[in-house]
Each structure stands twice: as structure tokens, then as C-alpha cells.
Design a protein around this motif. Sequence first.
Motif, short mmCIF file in Angstrom:
data_model
loop_
_atom_site.label_atom_id
_atom_site.label_comp_id
_atom_site.label_asym_id
_atom_site.label_seq_id
_atom_site.Cartn_x
_atom_site.Cartn_y
_atom_site.Cartn_z
N PHE A 266 43.58 25.42 44.23
CA PHE A 266 43.37 26.04 43.19
C PHE A 266 43.72 27.92 42.78
O PHE A 266 44.15 27.67 43.99
CB PHE A 266 41.15 25.99 42.70
CG PHE A 266 40.24 26.61 43.20
CD1 PHE A 266 40.47 28.47 43.25
CD2 PHE A 266 39.87 26.23 44.26
CE1 PHE A 266 39.25 28.76 44.38
CE2 PHE A 266 38.89 26.74 45.22
CZ PHE A 266 38.43 27.92 44.92
N ALA A 267 43.69 27.64 41.98
CA ALA A 267 44.70 29.40 41.57
C ALA A 267 43.94 30.11 42.28
O ALA A 267 42.86 30.66 42.14
CB ALA A 267 45.15 29.24 39.77
N ARG A 268 44.88 30.47 42.58
CA ARG A 268 44.38 32.51 43.39
C ARG A 268 44.35 33.39 42.36
O ARG A 268 42.86 33.84 42.91
CB ARG A 268 45.48 33.13 44.20
CG ARG A 268 45.27 34.18 44.98
CD ARG A 268 46.42 34.91 46.21
NE ARG A 268 47.71 35.58 45.07
CZ ARG A 268 48.77 36.20 45.49
NH1 ARG A 268 48.14 36.71 46.48
NH2 ARG A 268 49.58 36.44 45.01
N GLU A 269 45.12 33.15 41.33
CA GLU A 269 44.47 34.39 40.11
C GLU A 269 43.22 33.48 39.77
O GLU A 269 41.92 34.49 39.25
CB GLU A 269 45.31 33.74 39.65
CG GLU A 269 45.87 34.76 38.01
CD GLU A 269 46.39 34.64 37.06
OE1 GLU A 269 46.70 35.74 36.10
OE2 GLU A 269 47.64 33.94 37.12
N LEU A 270 42.76 32.53 39.57
CA LEU A 270 41.18 31.70 39.02
C LEU A 270 40.40 32.91 40.02
O LEU A 270 39.07 33.47 39.33
CB LEU A 270 41.69 30.50 38.91
CG LEU A 270 39.99 29.68 38.35
CD1 LEU A 270 40.51 29.39 37.55
CD2 LEU A 270 39.50 28.55 39.71
N HIS B 81 35.68 39.61 38.41
CA HIS B 81 34.48 40.23 36.93
C HIS B 81 34.65 39.60 35.92
O HIS B 81 34.45 39.95 35.40
CB HIS B 81 35.87 41.23 37.49
CG HIS B 81 37.10 41.87 38.32
ND1 HIS B 81 35.73 43.16 38.59
CD2 HIS B 81 37.69 41.81 38.72
CE1 HIS B 81 36.61 43.17 40.08
NE2 HIS B 81 37.37 42.32 40.08
N GLY B 82 34.78 38.41 35.93
CA GLY B 82 34.30 37.44 34.99
C GLY B 82 34.41 36.17 34.83
O GLY B 82 35.28 35.68 35.60
N TRP B 83 34.05 35.73 34.14
CA TRP B 83 34.03 33.34 33.33
C TRP B 83 35.61 33.35 34.46
O TRP B 83 36.92 33.89 33.36
CB TRP B 83 33.74 33.41 32.85
CG TRP B 83 33.32 32.02 32.70
CD1 TRP B 83 34.46 31.25 32.08
CD2 TRP B 83 32.48 30.89 33.05
NE1 TRP B 83 33.95 29.51 32.54
CE2 TRP B 83 32.47 29.75 32.71
CE3 TRP B 83 31.19 31.09 33.50
CZ2 TRP B 83 31.93 28.44 33.57
CZ3 TRP B 83 30.19 30.11 34.56
CH2 TRP B 83 30.97 29.02 34.03
N ALA B 84 36.41 33.16 34.72
CA ALA B 84 37.30 32.12 34.84
C ALA B 84 37.68 30.40 35.16
O ALA B 84 36.78 30.27 35.68
CB ALA B 84 38.16 32.95 35.68
N GLY B 85 38.12 30.26 34.28
CA GLY B 85 38.63 28.55 35.06
C GLY B 85 37.94 27.79 33.32
O GLY B 85 36.29 27.81 33.53
#
Length: 165
Positions: free
Chosen positions: A67-71, A77-81
Motif C-alpha cells: 500500500f501507499a507510503r503516504e497512506l 495522525h488521523g484516518w487514512a484510506g
Amino acid sequence: MTHRSAPRVPAQRTSAGGCVMPLALSLVAGPGLRVPVAACLRYSAADPYAVHLDFHLGQGMPVRWTFARELLATGLHGWAGTGDVSVFPGTDQDVRSTCLSLDGDTGTVLLLAPTPAVTTFLAHTDRLVPPGTELRHVDLDTLLTRLLDGPAPGLGWRDGLAEPD
């Protein structure tokens, strides 16, 4: 980045511009029930947008997610994806954890990773390929050839296009 507690096993650089970090994850099996899971985060400058998570749920081959490094970084710090992979901060007051929710063919699994270890891993990836410079590390000719030829026999879509170091 400053870290108050370092992981027990530091990230190791690989010879081909990558890093690997062993992790001790917890599988959330139910309310108050956590099962330890051996895992490894991997990164390669040859596949600069992706991180790879391998974990073992028993004997045999590890389960591999890409999966994405940025994700992963945003999820600290917060919800991602919004798809098969979601990352978000844990709510446990005693232990800083990062939650990884993985939705696969056989169901959803929730894993807890130690936030200091994930942060250290991401700092290593940032030194290899600073965020925003990923495109400089992509071999577009090879990528286009692989996309046009299709995946290698036996590889699923979760295995990605490039085999990490």
C-alpha cells in the motif's frame, strides 16, 4: 523526527536502496483479546510510492500487503484510506499504536503496530526517497512495459509490480 522510544530492532538498509524493519504486531481478535504477530515492513527506492507489510498468521508463506507510503504516514495522525487498507491512530492511552485495517478476500483483520517503530521506519524511507521526489526514482519505461505485458504468472494484484528488496 525525534523519537522517545526506539524500536527493539532498528530498520536495516538493504544494498539496493531500501530498508526493512521487523515488527511485533498485535492482531485484534476480539474485545480485550490480542494475539502477537511477527511482521516486517519493507521499502525499496525502486518502488518509491509503496511500502510492503509481511506478516505471519501461522505456518507457511507470509501474508503480503502493498500500500501507499503516504497512506501509512497520514494514518499516524488521523484516518487514512477508504479501500482495502485503512490506517489510523490507536486509542489505547498506555501504548502508542497505529491501527492497520486490512480488508481481504477472507475478511477484515485489524493489526496494531507500535507507532514509534512505524515512525522510525518512515523516517528511513524519507531519507532514501524524500516525499515529493518519488517520480525521480521511477523507471517509467520498465513500468510501462510491465503494465502492458500484464502481471507475471502466479502474482496477484496485491503483490505489486516490483519485487521489493
